[in-house]
Design an enzyme around this catalytic site. Structure first.
Site, mmCIF file in Angstrom:
data_model
loop_
_atom_site.group_PDB
_atom_site.id
_atom_site.type_symbol
_atom_site.label_atom_id
_atom_site.label_comp_id
_atom_site.label_asym_id
_atom_site.label_seq_id
_atom_site.Cartn_x
_atom_site.Cartn_y
_atom_site.Cartn_z
ATOM 1 N N HIS A 18 0.913 -1.067 -0.269
ATOM 2 C CA HIS A 18 0.072 0.070 -0.190
ATOM 3 C C HIS A 18 0.502 0.928 -0.092
ATOM 4 C CE1 HIS A 18 -3.792 -1.638 0.721
ATOM 5 N NE2 HIS A 18 -3.646 -2.247 1.310
ATOM 6 N N LYS A 49 -8.746 13.436 3.694
ATOM 7 C CA LYS A 49 -8.452 12.818 3.344
ATOM 8 C C LYS A 49 -7.446 13.089 4.836
ATOM 9 C CE LYS A 49 -7.253 13.983 -0.762
ATOM 10 N NZ LYS A 49 -6.628 12.752 -1.256
ATOM 11 N N ARG A 50 -6.562 11.680 5.248
ATOM 12 C CA ARG A 50 -5.553 12.263 6.474
ATOM 13 C C ARG A 50 -5.237 13.174 6.172
ATOM 14 N NH1 ARG A 50 -5.424 8.133 10.857
ATOM 15 N NH2 ARG A 50 -3.882 8.977 11.289
ATOM 16 N N LYS A 60 -0.250 14.791 1.001
ATOM 17 C CA LYS A 60 -1.337 14.498 0.305
ATOM 18 C C LYS A 60 -1.517 16.129 0.336
ATOM 19 C CE LYS A 60 -3.341 10.879 2.306
ATOM 20 N NZ LYS A 60 -4.081 10.457 1.188
ATOM 21 N N THR A 66 -8.809 6.534 -2.452
ATOM 22 C CA THR A 66 -10.465 5.913 -2.814
ATOM 23 C C THR A 66 -11.150 6.918 -2.861
ATOM 24 O OG1 THR A 66 -10.063 5.385 -0.431
ATOM 25 C CG2 THR A 66 -9.830 3.496 -2.460
ATOM 26 N N LYS A 93 -15.016 8.407 -4.714
ATOM 27 C CA LYS A 93 -15.658 7.756 -4.604
ATOM 28 C C LYS A 93 -16.066 9.574 -5.182
ATOM 29 C CE LYS A 93 -14.305 5.950 -0.224
ATOM 30 N NZ LYS A 93 -13.726 6.771 1.255
HETATM 31 C C1 LIG Z 1 -12.196 6.839 1.615
HETATM 32 C C2 LIG Z 1 -12.078 7.271 2.310
HETATM 33 C C3 LIG Z 1 -10.359 7.427 2.926
HETATM 34 C C4 LIG Z 1 -9.389 7.535 2.165
HETATM 35 O O1 LIG Z 1 -9.291 8.913 1.399
HETATM 36 P P1 LIG Z 1 -8.281 9.295 0.241
HETATM 37 O O2 LIG Z 1 -8.630 10.589 -0.120
HETATM 38 O O3 LIG Z 1 -8.548 8.161 -0.784
HETATM 39 O O4 LIG Z 1 -6.918 8.756 1.540
HETATM 40 C C5 LIG Z 1 -10.004 8.079 4.276
HETATM 41 N N1 LIG Z 1 -10.503 8.541 5.350
HETATM 42 C C6 LIG Z 1 -12.686 8.003 5.141
HETATM 43 C C7 LIG Z 1 -13.396 8.504 6.610
HETATM 44 C C8 LIG Z 1 -13.053 6.970 4.184
HETATM 45 O O5 LIG Z 1 -14.206 7.636 3.800
#
Ligand SMILES: *Cc1c(COP(=O)(O)O)cnc(C)c1O
Length: 797
Positions: free
Chosen positions: A353, A534-535, A540, A642, A646
């Site tokens: 990952h 995101k985190r 990022k 991911t 979405k």
């Molecule tokens: C989808 C999701 C992530 C992953 O987000 P990225 O933008 O791909 O880092 C992290 N936290 C939550 C709560 C999510 O639903």
């Protein structure tokens, strides 16, 4: 198995029965919690039958099973998800209304199961749902953390963590299985008896199973998520208790429970903690003992294990599975070492990952040998077997090097397939992470681009859009997402585009109301909702986003009467508690928000919103309301992402770099529906070779110079002008993640976004194209591909 005969009245009877007899509550005294529990039990009842039927089928047909081992499952809420998959949502709404209860309010009373940090854990949850939908017989194995990911608050704009306590209330979805328990050994020493190695553990704990059924779309199949809770193996020390030594009497229990007490809140840096290693072994050993017990109930030849068992390691966290499976086969079942190694390899797959060097797990041999003395021997034996078998292996390659056990190399060598999670990432895994092992084992590394479940992320989270899709192309897209392509011919029609815009606006109105209630800021649903959730991590680049926000603010202030597109910049995300630089970025975003949101000159033209405690439920609110998806990581650093998928599904075009799965999103959606900017992964590496890259980029950009100057002067921290001196200094002199080098390109791309959004019709066409072309990013596609390429499992449906 979808029960078409169920009516609101019948469901009501079930709910009333559970309220009375399971919860012991009289309806007039029932709280929202009681109603939620009663409804959850009534829905759960409908899952149990397909669940049993699936298990029986798997046994009867002696099917190969998938075992997904993951330290994280970021599940979120289950009530609405289960209700949606069973096709009972409308019935449930009506049934609750009959009791004078609001289904939405009940759904939102459920705490998130936050047993994960971010993308890796959410992927595991999407995979569980897709495996159930596809009828892939599977178990997820994880840890039943008492405290999931911490809660985030802001105090003076700074992140403050408090413990999360989702298990304070009863969890209606799980079944405790105290009879399914295993002893997990630790420490001690290894003795040689009659020429055999015998591990004499110094400590043991018990792993007790808790099962949550995972129901697939339309209730056709259900699998099990089995989470392990740690319990003491020694009985309560009555003698000490009677002597009045209460603390000592309770000690074994407290120590054992520690193992499943907390989720490590850091998803990117390696935790040099003995407890973390123990947690990883606890999960893995319990899972493998359970897998062998199930196998031996029906078979006796362990050499045939790979024909019946596929074990997937979600990152290296369960990479101890290789040596542990060998240990069980050799020490407990008398298999020869080489045969055990091949048997284990036939079962195991490893998903990588991350390429971030700080995230690659390595344990000091001292720690590893102390906690797992028998495994230390086995790891060394695997390593020397590999060195002997592949004599051209370079001397610097191996599992045990410089007094460290390298879990990446261990997982690679013990797996028959290794996969990356996007095309670009898999390529970099081959070229940069494991080039020598790739040469010794050509074909072992493959790609499996991530996906997300469209049931949760579109059908459930975005009802206005889901309804429009069904009205336009009919039912069936939920489990066959490529059918969304059927929307494309409609994108050219103005009524469809307007309907698409109306669905988006409904979500934006709902989000505006929520923002007003939660954050006390009024935002217009007609503004462009620009979302980065995101985190919080340097790679990022939330920093790039907030710096550009300031530059945009400056531009508006220079000409407040100009034809500006009103924007709402929305941030969401947690920082690891010990990650000082990420916490500084959070502080800066909140400081900038406070200044901009109170500026009468820019007013509704620009707002910055940062709701605290980002989690799955918040994502379900924000993603459907987003106009623009921020995916702006330094190229080469985001394995896949991911969140980006979405947003695409929900009709938000991406502004992004050529990183992770963005590359494939761009390919699917077309350049005309994507705002691409920035250096490529290769250009990033070359750019870094110039030690002056940051200074040169800043000196070439007046807007960026102005922004950095304002921050340095304390424009956003008037009470403490030097608050961000360190941050500004790092951008000028270090800037490893190339914020400065990508700034102008990002700023220009945001200008493009404004121009595109101002042409409403053009924008709606772009947004709709994103949804229409998102089919590839269903996790059903990902799981089918794992089933074919890694697991060798077929659907039971
Ligand atoms: C989808 C999701 C992530 C992953 O987000 P990225 O933008 O791909 O880092 C992290 N936290 C939550 C709560 C999510 O639903």
């Amino acid at each position: 198995m979808n029960d078409l005969s169920l009516t609101p009245n019948l469901l009501q009877a079930d709910i009333a029965r559970h309220l009375t007899f399971t919860l012991g509550k009289d309806a007039p005294n029932a709280s929202i919690y009681d109603w939620r529990m009663a409804l959850s039990f009534a829905i759960r009842d409908r899952i149990v039958e397909p669940w049993f039927a699936s298990t029986r089928r798997t046994w009867a047909e002696d099917r190969k099973r998938v075992y997904y081992l993951s330290m994280e499952f970021l599940i979120g809420r289950l009530l609405e998800d289960a209700t949606t998959n069973l096709g009972l949502r409308d019935i449930a709404v009506e049934a609750m209304a009959g009791f004078g209860q609001d289904f939405r309010a009940i759904v939102e009373d459920e705490p998130d199961a936050a047993l994960g940090n971010g993308g890796l854990g959410r992927l595991a949850a999407c995979f569980m749902e897709s495996m159930a939908t596809l009828g892939c017989p599977a178990y997820g194995y994880g840890i039943r953390y008492e405290h999931g990911l911490f809660r985030q608050r802001f105090e003076g704009g700074q992140q403050v963590e408090t413990p999360e306590d989702w298990l304070n209330q009863a969890h209606p979805w799980e079944f405790a299985r105290p009879e399914s328990a295993y002893t997990i050994p630790f420490k001690g020493h290894v003795e040689t008896r009659d020429g055999r190695e015998v591990w004499v553990p110094g400590e043991t704990v018990r792993a007790e199973a808790h099962d949550t059924p995972v129901i697939g779309w339309q209730g056709k199949w259900a699998n099990t998520l089995r989470l392990w809770a740690a319990k003491p193996t020694t009985l309560f020390d009555l003698e000490r208790f009677n002597r009045g030594d209460y603390a000592a009497a309770a000690e074994p229990e407290a120590l054992a429970r520690t193992l499943s007490r907390v989720l490590y809140p850091d998803d990117t840096t390696y935790q040099g903690k003995e407890l973390r290693l123990k947690q990883e072994f606890f999960l893995t050993s319990a899972a493998l003992q359970d897998i062998l017990r199930r196998y031996l109930a029906k078979h006796d030849d362990l050499r045939a294990l790979p024909k019946h068992v596929a074990i997937q390691m979600n990152d290296t966290h369960p990479a101890i599975a290789g040596p542990e499976l060998i240990r069980l086969l050799v020490d407990e079942h008398g298999m020869a070492f080489d045969e055990a190694l091949e048997t284990a390899r036939g079962c195991l797959g490893y998903t990588n990952h991350t390429l971030l060097p700080e995230a690659l797990e390595r344990w000091a041999t001292f720690t590893f040998g102390n906690v797992l003395p028998r495994h230390m021997q086995i790891v060394e034996r695997i390593d020397s077997w590999h060195r002997r078998t592949y004599p051209s292996r370079p001397h610097y390659v191996g599992i045990v090097k410089h007094h460290e056990v390298r879990m990446g190399e261990l997982a690679f060598i013990m797996a028959h397939k290794v996969n990356g999670v996007s095309a670009l990432h898999s390529d970099l895994v081959k070229k940069n992470l494991f080039p020598e092992l790739e040469r010794l084992h050509p074909g072992r590394i493959i790609n499996q681009t991530n996906g997300v479940t469209p049931r949760r992320w579109l059908k459930m989270a975005n009802r206005p859009l889901a309804t429009l899709i069904t009205d336009t192309i009919g039912e069936g897209w939920e489990a066959d997402l490529d059918r969304l392509r059927g929307l494309e011919p409609h994108v050219g029609s103005r009524p469809f585009r307007e309907a698409f815009g109306a669905a988006k606006r409904a979500n934006k109105v709902a989000l505006s109301n929520w923002i007003a209630a939660e954050c006390g800021v009024k935002v217009s649903p007609d503004a462009l909702f620009d979302v980065q959730i995101k985190r919080i991590h340097e790679y990022k680049r939330q920093l790039l986003n907030i710096l550009e926000t300031i530059a945009h603010w400056n531009k508006i202030r220079g000409n407040p009467k100009g034809p500006w597109v009103p924007r709402v910049k929305i941030f969401g995300g947690k920082s690891a508690p010990g990650y000082a630089v990420a916490k500084e970025i959070i502080h800066l975003i909140n400081d900038v928000a406070a200044v901009i949101n109170n500026d009468p000159v820019t007013g509704d033209l620009l707002k910055v919103i940062y709701p605290p405690n980002y989690n799955v439920s918040m994502a379900e609110r924000l993603v459907p309301a987003a106009d623009l998806s921020e995916q702006i990581s330094t190229a080469g650093k985001e394995a896949s992402g991911t969140g980006n998928m979405k947003f695409m599904m929900n009709g938000a075009p991406t502004i992004g770099t050529l990183d992770g799965a963005n590359v494939e999103i761009l390919q699917e959606v077309g350049a005309e529906n994507f705002f691409l900017f920035g250096l490529t992964a290769e250009e990033v590496m070359r750019r870094r070779e110039d030690p002056e890259h940051a200074r040169k980029a800043i000196e070439a950009s007046q807007p960026l110079q102005d922004v950095l100057q304002m921050i340095a002067e304390g424009r956003f921290s008037p009470g403490q002008p030097d608050r961000y001196h360190g941050l500004v200094h790092r951008v000028w002199h270090h800037d490893y993640f190339l914020v400065a080098s990508d700034f102008d390109a990002f700023h220009a791309a945001q200008g493009e976004v404004d121009r595109a959004y101002a042409d409403r019709d053009r924008w709606l066409g772009m947004a709709a194209m994103n949804t229409a072309r998102s089919g590839f990013f269903s996790s059903d596609r990902t799981i089918r591909s794992y089933m074919d390429d890694i697991w060798g499992v077929t659907s039971a449906l």
